[in-house]
Design a protein around this motif. Structure first.
Motif, PDB file in Angstrom:
ATOM      1  N   SER A  54       0.818  -1.223   0.000  1.00  0.00           N
ATOM      2  CA  SER A  54       0.000   0.000   0.000  1.00  0.00           C
ATOM      3  C   SER A  54       0.847   1.267   0.000  1.00  0.00           C
ATOM      4  CB  SER A  54      -0.937   0.018   1.209  1.00  0.00           C
ATOM      5  OG  SER A  54      -1.804  -1.092   1.199  1.00  0.00           O
ATOM      6  N   GLY A  78     -10.868   2.979 -12.607  1.00  0.00           N
ATOM      7  CA  GLY A  78     -10.298   1.854 -11.870  1.00  0.00           C
ATOM      8  C   GLY A  78      -8.819   2.019 -11.593  1.00  0.00           C
ATOM      9  N   GLU A  79      -8.081   2.613 -12.532  1.00  0.00           N
ATOM     10  CA  GLU A  79      -6.649   2.840 -12.328  1.00  0.00           C
ATOM     11  C   GLU A  79      -6.407   3.814 -11.187  1.00  0.00           C
ATOM     12  OE1 GLU A  79      -5.326   2.162 -17.002  1.00  0.00           O
ATOM     13  OE2 GLU A  79      -5.484   4.176 -16.156  1.00  0.00           O
ATOM     14  N   SER A  82      -6.930   2.052  -7.982  1.00  0.00           N
ATOM     15  CA  SER A  82      -5.846   1.107  -7.706  1.00  0.00           C
ATOM     16  C   SER A  82      -4.541   1.803  -7.342  1.00  0.00           C
ATOM     17  CB  SER A  82      -5.621   0.203  -8.928  1.00  0.00           C
ATOM     18  OG  SER A  82      -6.799  -0.499  -9.247  1.00  0.00           O
ATOM     19  N   ASP A  84      -2.702   3.753  -9.398  1.00  0.00           N
ATOM     20  CA  ASP A  84      -1.779   3.890 -10.538  1.00  0.00           C
ATOM     21  C   ASP A  84      -1.645   5.364 -10.915  1.00  0.00           C
ATOM     22  OD1 ASP A  84      -1.255   1.177 -10.817  1.00  0.00           O
ATOM     23  OD2 ASP A  84      -3.031   0.858 -12.055  1.00  0.00           O
ATOM     24  N   TYR A 324      -6.551  -9.536 -12.978  1.00  0.00           N
ATOM     25  CA  TYR A 324      -5.221  -8.994 -12.745  1.00  0.00           C
ATOM     26  C   TYR A 324      -4.847  -7.913 -13.754  1.00  0.00           C
ATOM     27  CZ  TYR A 324      -5.077 -13.267 -15.523  1.00  0.00           C
ATOM     28  OH  TYR A 324      -5.385 -14.270 -16.392  1.00  0.00           O
ATOM     29  N   ARG A 326      -4.890  -4.063 -15.240  1.00  0.00           N
ATOM     30  CA  ARG A 326      -4.746  -2.816 -14.499  1.00  0.00           C
ATOM     31  C   ARG A 326      -6.081  -2.099 -14.331  1.00  0.00           C
ATOM     32  NH1 ARG A 326      -1.846  -0.244 -17.882  1.00  0.00           N
ATOM     33  NH2 ARG A 326      -3.254   1.414 -18.519  1.00  0.00           N
ATOM     34  N   GLY A 327      -6.512  -1.970 -13.078  1.00  0.00           N
ATOM     35  CA  GLY A 327      -7.664  -1.146 -12.757  1.00  0.00           C
ATOM     36  C   GLY A 327      -9.020  -1.753 -13.046  1.00  0.00           C
ATOM     37  N   SER A 330     -11.151  -3.095  -9.812  1.00  0.00           N
ATOM     38  CA  SER A 330     -11.686  -2.002  -8.992  1.00  0.00           C
ATOM     39  C   SER A 330     -12.901  -1.371  -9.657  1.00  0.00           C
ATOM     40  CB  SER A 330     -10.600  -0.942  -8.765  1.00  0.00           C
ATOM     41  OG  SER A 330      -9.476  -1.490  -8.122  1.00  0.00           O
ATOM     42  N   SER A 331     -12.835  -1.190 -10.974  1.00  0.00           N
ATOM     43  CA  SER A 331     -13.961  -0.597 -11.703  1.00  0.00           C
ATOM     44  C   SER A 331     -15.196  -1.465 -11.613  1.00  0.00           C
ATOM     45  CB  SER A 331     -13.590  -0.382 -13.170  1.00  0.00           C
ATOM     46  OG  SER A 331     -12.495   0.493 -13.306  1.00  0.00           O
ATOM     47  N   ALA A 393      -1.842   5.928  -3.194  1.00  0.00           N
ATOM     48  CA  ALA A 393      -3.138   5.388  -2.774  1.00  0.00           C
ATOM     49  C   ALA A 393      -4.125   6.483  -2.401  1.00  0.00           C
ATOM     50  CB  ALA A 393      -2.947   4.434  -1.594  1.00  0.00           C
TER      51      ALA A 393
END
Length: 593
Positions: A54, A78-79, A82, A84, A324, A326-327, A330-331, A393
């Protein structure tokens, strides 16, 4: 067209809109094609200590070679969630063109720069990049302990100055790419003095027959390792044995005890009448549970979260998204939670309306804040902490406003609509009407029949069935490798639901046999008790990990508490629903007699 047809049409439209919104990210995921010599985009992302997932910072927090103008890549929702933070870089990678010893930039590191790099190396910092949307990781440097030598110089800090990219391609598409820090290109930065450093890179390309559609599979290969496969099979066998044993015991219970009780009731056997305690409380088992608005809200939230998880599993099986990538996860978690708000409102209002015609608004209010309230509060505190540490984060203010706006405009609206339909098409009334104003007095119970003991038993057995997979799950969340595929997680989750339901039915029978008619809350607490064991394992996992620091500790326990709370609500709803079906079935049999 009658009212029911309108209801069905509205539900169909809602499902259609939901499907469109869930499929929306698919249009964004398109394959990039290149001709020989075309530039392949590479973006730097973040840096951070290996053991604190984190605690990540933007790449240019360290004095790497940076462009004259750092341009942040426009990121998806989502990125951002996450953590990013992609930015442009000076690496010039050309498709299918090998490169050797290309210079990124000559760089003069000052004493302050050396100190930053040395602290990063001491904490096992890595850096993360993305090339053609494929993630890359490599270490910044390494520490050599030379205290064993005669000169006793102690630790030596070495900075890697060369990166080698090894890529595979098929036709005009990038299939796989790796980044390696070359040990032969290192600079000693043990002393805090100014030093000239030349950062370089090289790249090699090789053909492969792997199709583009399978290029993300290598990130899940850790779950295919022999030793991990063995632990998965052992976990499967353990879970199946527990399910079979519990199913057999429950079947024996129903066939021998319940049927025997019904036989005594039907023939009026006075000599054994006292042994059949549950039949005497048929006027009390269907009474309204205490704190009805709160109870209904727990059922609504648990059903919503359960539905959300099944939607995510189905989408993963259909290949709509890769967990897995990217993002994307989460989206989809955010979108599916928002869109299943209607289910929460429907379940809550449907159950509430069985006992009361008015006041369901309070239940819907509880649904809106019961899970999301603690989650937002925890996220707000952690976001303030992340902002104070300057890590990626920390969510930007704009993202927070979008989350709040979407929740108010979409989730609250769907929650209200679900409440309206739940009240209009409420579930069937309890099987046995309440005829007495005052409930029967509950006799004194032995310690093993009370709530704490039954919660311990109802939580321990499901936890023992998922313990190994739970370890892999935590290693996936708080590590850097994918140890569990969606199929394995889905199987484990189904086993967890089955064991929870079986135990809930059995323990509810024993409770009713003791003439204890207050089974509503207890069945819910028993079902959710597995989450308590899950959180206890969180503590064990943290103590046996290498995570350190206030930030990582707060993130670990804060978000794990929210995850365990979500499982408490889900499994609590499962436990109550299983007990409700069982109670209705046996008392319907009495009514038939």
């Amino acid at each position: 067209m009658n009212r029911r047809d309108y209801g069905r049409m509205a539900i169909s439209k809602s499902a259609f809109v939901t499907a469109l919104l869930l499929l929306l990210p698919i249009t964004i995921d398109c394959a990039n094609t290149y001709n020989k010599g075309d530039r392949v985009p590479l973006f730097v992302n973040k840096i951070g200590p290996l053991h604190n997932p984190s605690e990540t910072y933007e790449y240019y927090e360290l004095p790497f070679c940076r462009p004259d103008q750092v341009i942040q890549k426009k990121e998806s929702f989502g990125e951002v969630l996450s953590g990013d933070r992609l930015a442009n870089a000076l690496y010039d990678l050309r498709f299918a063109v090998n490169t050797t010893q290309a210079v990124v930039c000559p760089n003069k590191l000052t004493k302050a720069d050396i100190t930053k790099f040395r602290d990063a190396i001491a904490n096992d910092f890595y850096y993360n990049m993305y090339c053609d949307d494929l993630p890359l990781w490599a270490y910044i440097g390494k520490v050599e302990d030379e205290s064993w030598k005669a000169d006793n110089k102690g630790k030596k800090f070495l900075l890697f100055t060369h990166v080698h990219f090894d890529a595979l391609y098929n036709g005009h598409q990038v299939i796989e790419i790796h980044a390696f820090s070359e040990p032969s290109h290192m600079v000693d930065i043990t002393e805090a003095v100014d030093v000239e450093v030349e950062f370089t890179y090289s790249m090699s390309w090789k053909r492969t027959s792997m199709p583009y559609e399978n290029r993300m599979e290598r990130y899940a290969r850790a779950s295919s390792l022999h030793i991990i496969h063995q632990s998965h099979w052992f976990s499967f066998a353990n879970s199946i044995v527990i399910v079979i044993l519990l199913t057999g015991l429950l079947t024996l219970l129903l066939l021998r005890h319940v049927k025997n009780d019904l036989r005594k009731w039907s023939i009026g056997d006075e000599d054994e009448e006292k042994e059949v305690g549950w039949k005497y409380i048929h006027d009390d088992v269907f009474r309204c549970p205490t704190s009805l608005p709160l109870f209904s809200a727990v059922l609504g939230c648990g059903t919503q979260l359960l539905t959300m998880l099944f939607i995510l599993f189905i989408l993963a099986f259909l290949g709509v998204f890769q967990p897995y990538s990217r993002g994307t996860l989460s989206s989809y978690v955010f979108i599916s939670y928002i869109l299943t708000s209607a289910i929460a409102g429907y379940r809550s209002a449907s159950f509430y309306s069985q006992y009361a015609e008015t006041g369901r608004e309070k239940s819907l209010l509880f649904v809106g804040i019961l899970f999301l309230g603690p989650l937002l509060f925890t996220s707000f505190i952690l976001n303030l902490l992340a902002a104070s540490f300057g890590v990626t984060a920390a969510l930007p203010l704009g993202t927070i406003c979008v989350i709040v706006l979407v929740y108010i405009l979409v989730s609250v609206t769907l929650l209200s609509l679900g409440g309206v339909f739940g009240h209009r098409y409420k579930s069937a009334s309890p099987a046995s009407p309440v005829t007495k104003k005052c409930p029967r007095e509950i006799p004194s119970l032995a310690w093993y029949r009370k709530t704490p003991a039954q919660m311990f038993l109802a939580g321990l057995l499901p936890y023992s069935a998922i313990a190994l997979e739970l370890h892999h799950f935590y290693a996936t969340i708080w590590g850097y490798k994918l140890y569990s595929s969606p199929g394995i997680l889905f199987f484990t989750f189904v086993v967890l639901i089955l064991i929870t339901a079986i135990l809930s039915v059995g323990l509810t029978y024993f409770q009713l046999a003791a003439e204890d008619h207050e089974w509503h809350w207890r069945s819910l607490m028993r079902g959710g008790s597995t989450a308590i064991f899950m959180f206890c394992y969180c503590i064990y996992f943290y103590l046996h990990s290498n995570m350190t620091g206030l930030l990582q500790t707060a993130f670990f326990f804060g978000y794990n508490a929210c995850i365990c709370y979500a499982f408490f609500l889900m499994l609590g709803a499962v436990g109550f629903q299983a007990s409700l079906l069982f109670v209705r079935r046996i008392y319907h049999a009495i009514k038939s007699e």
